[in-house]
Design a protein around this motif. Structure first.
Motif, PDB file in Angstrom:
ATOM      1  N   ILE A 140      78.906  29.947  68.491  1.00  0.00           N
ATOM      2  CA  ILE A 140      78.409  30.805  67.425  1.00  0.00           C
ATOM      3  C   ILE A 140      76.894  30.895  67.590  1.00  0.00           C
ATOM      4  CG2 ILE A 140      80.284  30.363  65.810  1.00  0.00           C
ATOM      5  CD1 ILE A 140      78.539  28.335  64.416  1.00  0.00           C
ATOM      6  N   GLU A 141      76.392  32.103  67.541  1.00  0.00           N
ATOM      7  CA  GLU A 141      74.986  32.347  67.836  1.00  0.00           C
ATOM      8  C   GLU A 141      74.216  32.584  66.540  1.00  0.00           C
ATOM      9  OE1 GLU A 141      72.251  35.798  70.013  1.00  0.00           O
ATOM     10  OE2 GLU A 141      74.450  35.896  70.051  1.00  0.00           O
ATOM     11  N   LYS A 142      73.238  31.738  66.284  1.00  0.00           N
ATOM     12  CA  LYS A 142      72.379  31.965  65.116  1.00  0.00           C
ATOM     13  C   LYS A 142      71.413  33.085  65.439  1.00  0.00           C
ATOM     14  CE  LYS A 142      69.193  28.963  63.707  1.00  0.00           C
ATOM     15  NZ  LYS A 142      68.589  27.787  63.019  1.00  0.00           N
ATOM     16  N   ILE A 143      71.478  34.154  64.637  1.00  0.00           N
ATOM     17  CA  ILE A 143      70.635  35.311  64.933  1.00  0.00           C
ATOM     18  C   ILE A 143      69.482  35.459  63.951  1.00  0.00           C
ATOM     19  CG2 ILE A 143      72.515  36.565  66.050  1.00  0.00           C
ATOM     20  CD1 ILE A 143      72.773  38.236  63.533  1.00  0.00           C
ATOM     21  N   SER A 144      69.540  34.757  62.812  1.00  0.00           N
ATOM     22  CA  SER A 144      68.435  34.876  61.860  1.00  0.00           C
ATOM     23  C   SER A 144      68.538  33.780  60.807  1.00  0.00           C
ATOM     24  CB  SER A 144      68.450  36.247  61.181  1.00  0.00           C
ATOM     25  OG  SER A 144      67.268  36.441  60.419  1.00  0.00           O
TER      26      SER A 144
END
Length: 350
Positions: A140-144
């Motif tokens: 899961i990619e933290k984008i903000s």
């Protein structure tokens, strides 16, 4: 035509206009629609996996149903609607790598991926569902992250984040792609008895669900614990109100910096919302908490309005739903129903 007949005709025209004005709304949202009720029967989708305590839903690429698990070790279940089989369960609860403390879907413009919001960590994460299905391991990619405020709900427009219910004195807050605060927009149009509630206090009691229409750059909002539907138009630097449909007010009191709902007086409103380019679809409960302590979120009605707030259709569901999502291409909805076990139900719309 005689004078008396002219007076009668004018009276009838004025009366008809008033009865159909959105400025004079009925207390019951069901009465905003025509008397015609479209009764539809749901089709139970039998899966190869028991779905425990299913919550809100999202549809990926018109064929994958993403289900938020309310009481499970894993936050997310993915079901293939082509064969009704469970594909995978994702995102474990926790504070370690690839884990989240909280999980809510973030309304956004893409239909082939998921954005989720962890309100505890104040961060937005992207889940590439198709990649997660193909690979044994997934990320899961933290984008903000929101560094300055703590929004309750977040919406992604493709260029900015829109936060609501945040700890600022306003209705909405705008953030850039990195989560940095840009500005606040609008104030709540509070009922007279709540005029003295600060914005940040009132926001805790005026929460609900959102849907976004990127083609027309519009947002629709519907309340959980009162009967309101609000329509907005957004740009990259502003939000404007299009219309407000306020059927009945929330029943709440102020408790320091939050709102407390009256268990005896609260009528549950709208539990789910979704949309396409033309219409907005809403699940409506209308049940009193006191009278339905265990099933106040179950909705027997699906209401449809257009993006101007004009009523379109009123469906009566034979299997009440607590949540739903729309497949606009095939004109159907998928929902979660308690029968009493958690069940996926499909409704084909007319």
């Amino acid at each position: 035509m005689g004078v008396l007949k002219k007076i009668k005709l004018i009276f009838v025209i004025v009366l008809f206009s008033c009865n159909n004005s959105k400025d004079v709304l009925p207390a019951d949202p069901l009465n905003y629609f025509s008397n015609k009720i479209i009764n539809i029967q749901g089709k139970i989708i039998e899966t190869d996996h028991e779905i425990l305590h299913g919550g809100s839903l999202r549809l990926i690429n018109d064929s994958i149903l993403a289900i938020k698990n309310l009481n499970d070790d894993l936050f997310l279940s993915l079901v293939n609607l082509n064969n009704n089989r469970l594909i995978k369960q994702l995102i474990r609860k926790g504070n370690g790598p690839g884990e989240l403390l909280m999980f809510d879907f973030c309304p956004h413009i893409r239909k082939d991926s998921l954005l989720v919001y962890d309100g505890t960590l104040r961060s937005i994460y992207k889940i590439d569902v198709l990649q997660a299905i193909k690979n044994t391991s997934y990320q899961i990619e933290k984008i903000s992250s929101f560094l300055e405020h703590h929004p309750i709900t977040s919406i992604w427009t493709g260029n900015i984040f829109i936060g609501s219910g945040s700890d600022i004195d306003g209705r909405f807050s705008l953030y850039n792609q990195n989560g940095s605060y840009l500005k606040g927009c609008l104030n709540y149009s509070k009922p007279e008895r709540y005029k003295d509630f600060p914005e940040r206090v009132f926001s805790t009691g005026f929460q609900g669900c959102y849907t976004i229409n990127p083609e027309n750059r519009r947002i629709a909002f519907a309340t959980f614990f009162s009967g309101s539907i609000h329509l907005f138009k957004y740009s990259d630097d502003n939000i404007e109100t299009i219309d407000e449909l306020n059927f009945y007010e929330p029943e709440m009191t102020r408790n320091n910096w939050v709102c407390a709902f009256s268990y005896n007086k609260t009528k549950v409103g709208f539990t789910a919302i979704d949309s396409d380019q033309k219409y907005i679809y809403l699940l409506y409960s209308g049940r009193m908490m006191k009278e339905h302590p265990d099933d106040d979120r179950e909705c027997e009605y699906l209401l449809v309005i257009d993006w101007s707030g004009i009523p379109v259709k009123k469906y009566k569901l034979d299997k009440p739903l607590i949540s739903m999502c729309l497949n606009g291409k095939s004109n159907k909805i998928y929902g979660i129903s308690y029968l009493p076990e958690t069940t996926i139900v499909q409704y084909d719309l007319e």
